[in-house]
Scaffold this motif. Structure first.
Motif, PDB file in Angstrom:
ATOM      1  N   ASN A  57       2.110  -1.198   7.306  1.00 52.57           N
ATOM      2  CA  ASN A  57       1.074  -0.475   6.252  1.00 52.57           C
ATOM      3  C   ASN A  57      -0.413  -1.153   7.127  1.00 52.57           C
ATOM      4  O   ASN A  57      -1.782  -0.490   7.184  1.00 52.57           O
ATOM      5  CB  ASN A  57       0.722  -0.847   5.158  1.00 52.57           C
ATOM      6  CG  ASN A  57       2.556  -0.033   4.056  1.00 52.57           C
ATOM      7  OD1 ASN A  57       2.415   0.880   4.403  1.00 52.57           O
ATOM      8  ND2 ASN A  57       2.943  -0.643   3.337  1.00 52.57           N
ATOM      9  N   ARG A  93       7.967  -0.873   8.235  1.00 53.74           N
ATOM     10  CA  ARG A  93       6.778  -0.018   8.115  1.00 53.74           C
ATOM     11  C   ARG A  93       5.673  -1.556   8.019  1.00 53.74           C
ATOM     12  O   ARG A  93       6.097  -2.038   8.058  1.00 53.74           O
ATOM     13  CB  ARG A  93       6.547   1.206   7.045  1.00 53.74           C
ATOM     14  CG  ARG A  93       5.073   1.282   6.578  1.00 53.74           C
ATOM     15  CD  ARG A  93       5.843   2.446   5.355  1.00 53.74           C
ATOM     16  NE  ARG A  93       4.081   2.670   4.912  1.00 53.74           N
ATOM     17  CZ  ARG A  93       3.811   3.730   3.430  1.00 53.74           C
ATOM     18  NH1 ARG A  93       5.464   4.920   3.673  1.00 53.74           N
ATOM     19  NH2 ARG A  93       2.968   4.364   3.964  1.00 53.74           N
ATOM     20  N   ASN A 145      -0.399   1.333   9.691  1.00 56.24           N
ATOM     21  CA  ASN A 145      -0.548   2.649   9.950  1.00 56.24           C
ATOM     22  C   ASN A 145       1.182   3.519  10.192  1.00 56.24           C
ATOM     23  O   ASN A 145       0.761   4.377  10.886  1.00 56.24           O
ATOM     24  CB  ASN A 145      -1.359   3.569   9.477  1.00 56.24           C
ATOM     25  CG  ASN A 145      -3.153   3.295   8.648  1.00 56.24           C
ATOM     26  OD1 ASN A 145      -2.658   3.545   7.768  1.00 56.24           O
ATOM     27  ND2 ASN A 145      -4.094   2.823   9.487  1.00 56.24           N
ATOM     28  N   SER A 155       5.844   3.007   0.826  1.00 57.23           N
ATOM     29  CA  SER A 155       4.994   2.391   0.599  1.00 57.23           C
ATOM     30  C   SER A 155       5.035   1.372   0.850  1.00 57.23           C
ATOM     31  O   SER A 155       4.686  -0.545   0.896  1.00 57.23           O
ATOM     32  CB  SER A 155       3.297   2.605  -0.188  1.00 57.23           C
ATOM     33  OG  SER A 155       3.596   3.066  -0.764  1.00 57.23           O
TER      34      SER A 155
END
Length: 116
Positions: A73, A71, A76, A53
């Motif tokens: 966040n 990624r 998602n 994360s």
């Protein structure tokens, strides 16, 4: 539980590029690590790349310098940018998440075929 939906696989010529996407839903607040595994016919499933994360990633030696994991966040979503693809990259690619309790979830898989 976490549900994962993958997209972006397909047929590409050697040297080409593809981008895989995987979007998570459900108990997403518990997700710590997102990543990609692959399984070629007759072989075991293997880690391709994963990212925490916080954005820390690691890669299989066979894809270092060619693949990039990222990624978002807020969405998602985890991405796998695959460049300079080789026939040996042909496999079913699976999205994977691991939550804070160590529980893993898998996507349904997306086929990547590298062939001329």
């Amino acid at each position: 539980q976490v549900q994962l939906v993958e997209s972006g696989g397909g047929l590409v010529q050697p040297g080409g590029s593809l981008r895989l996407s995987c979007t998570a839903s459900g108990s997403i607040f518990r997700i710590v690590t997102m990543g990609w595994y692959r399984q070629a016919p007759g072989k075991e499933r293997e880690l391709v790349a994963r990212i925490t994360s916080g954005g820390s990633g690691n890669y299989a030696d066979s894809v270092k310098g060619r693949f990039t994991i990222s990624r978002d966040n807020a969405k998602n979503t985890v991405y796998l940018q695959m460049n300079s693809l080789k026939p040996e990259d042909t496999a079913v690619y699976y999205c994977n998440t691991v939550d804070a309790g160590g529980r893993g979830s898998w996507g349904q898989g997306t086929q990547v075929t590298v062939s001329s």
